[in-house]
Design an enzyme around this catalytic site. Sequence first.
Site, PDB file in Angstrom:
ATOM      1  N   GLY A  41       0.775  -1.236   0.000  1.00  0.00           N
ATOM      2  CA  GLY A  41       0.000   0.000   0.000  1.00  0.00           C
ATOM      3  C   GLY A  41       0.805   1.285   0.000  1.00  0.00           C
ATOM      4  CG  ASP A 100      -6.350  -0.458  11.136  1.00  0.00           C
ATOM      5  OD1 ASP A 100      -6.919  -0.202  12.191  1.00  0.00           O
ATOM      6  OD2 ASP A 100      -6.899  -1.105  10.231  1.00  0.00           O
ATOM      7  CE  LYS A 128      -9.802   2.780   8.636  1.00  0.00           C
ATOM      8  NZ  LYS A 128     -10.207   1.404   8.259  1.00  0.00           N
ATOM      9  CG  PHE A 149     -12.813  -1.255   3.850  1.00  0.00           C
ATOM     10  CD1 PHE A 149     -12.477  -2.358   4.629  1.00  0.00           C
ATOM     11  CD2 PHE A 149     -12.145  -1.043   2.654  1.00  0.00           C
ATOM     12  CE1 PHE A 149     -11.494  -3.238   4.193  1.00  0.00           C
ATOM     13  CE2 PHE A 149     -11.165  -1.917   2.223  1.00  0.00           C
ATOM     14  CZ  PHE A 149     -10.833  -3.021   2.989  1.00  0.00           C
TER      15      PHE A 149
HETATM   16  C1  PRP Z   1      -2.145  -2.287   5.587  1.00  0.00           C
HETATM   17  C2  PRP Z   1      -1.433  -0.938   5.536  1.00  0.00           C
HETATM   18  C3  PRP Z   1      -0.447  -1.038   6.665  1.00  0.00           C
HETATM   19  C4  PRP Z   1      -1.144  -1.962   7.647  1.00  0.00           C
HETATM   20  C5  PRP Z   1      -1.707  -1.141   8.772  1.00  0.00           C
HETATM   21  O1  PRP Z   1      -1.398  -3.199   4.896  1.00  0.00           O
HETATM   22  O2  PRP Z   1      -0.808  -0.741   4.293  1.00  0.00           O
HETATM   23  O3  PRP Z   1       0.798  -1.586   6.264  1.00  0.00           O
HETATM   24  O4  PRP Z   1      -2.219  -2.607   6.964  1.00  0.00           O
HETATM   25  O5  PRP Z   1      -2.366  -1.954   9.705  1.00  0.00           O
HETATM   26  P1  PRP Z   1      -1.922  -2.070  11.212  1.00  0.00           P
HETATM   27  O6  PRP Z   1      -1.602  -0.687  11.716  1.00  0.00           O
HETATM   28  O7  PRP Z   1      -3.157  -2.659  11.867  1.00  0.00           O
HETATM   29  O8  PRP Z   1      -0.757  -2.998  11.308  1.00  0.00           O
HETATM   30  P2  PRP Z   1      -1.978  -4.628   4.469  1.00  0.00           P
HETATM   31  O9  PRP Z   1      -1.630  -5.638   5.542  1.00  0.00           O
HETATM   32  O10 PRP Z   1      -3.434  -4.500   4.127  1.00  0.00           O
HETATM   33  O11 PRP Z   1      -1.091  -4.974   3.203  1.00  0.00           O
HETATM   34  P3  PRP Z   1      -0.997  -4.231   1.782  1.00  0.00           P
HETATM   35  O12 PRP Z   1      -0.312  -2.904   2.033  1.00  0.00           O
HETATM   36  O13 PRP Z   1      -0.162  -5.150   0.970  1.00  0.00           O
HETATM   37  O14 PRP Z   1      -2.403  -4.051   1.265  1.00  0.00           O
END
Ligand code: PRP
Length: 175
Positions: A41, A100, A128, A149
Amino acid sequence: MDIEGVLFTESEIQARVGSMAHEVAGHYRDEPCTVVSVLKGGFLFTADLIRHLTMPVSLSFAAVSSYGSGTTSGTLRLDLFPSGLEIRGRRVLLVDDILDTGRTLAFLRDRLIAAGARELKTCVFLDKTSRRTTDFRPDFRGFDVPDVFVAGYGLDFAGSYRNLPHIVAMRPRGS
Ligand code: PRP
């Protein structure tokens, strides 16, 4: 899920990225830094941010996945991590699209410090705060977002929408 509406337009995003880059550049002044972009991301935000930075920047990538039961409580595993040479003795800026629970960045921060980073700062585009389960606080952040979301600008929904230049809120189909 359907797209409910646009949360941040492309021009709002680009204006905020520019002002964040100004803050980041003010911290580093002319000193070099290693930017570690968190895949997948974080790639779009990182690409936009570093184009505004004026100090010497090296670019590395990291990736983490969660496995075990559930999506937020599983054990974190490193899938990709910079080499020791890219981190040891360096000022490191960890960049991601969204914060998050804070588990991903807390995990990477600890590993980058263990790998010998001289300084570790974190930069996230969306925060968030209501979802935080750790005491993690970013050094630089773009926008606070409610617990909805979100997709676009690097963030996916079921693997799609990462390429949108704006950020949308999603809602369950039919609601
Ligand atoms: C998402 C985002 C962060 C992480 C945040 O990545 O890009 O890296 O979640 O969440 P947290 O604070 O609860 O740890 P995701 O795991 O969805 O992977 P991606 O970036 O490959 O979509």
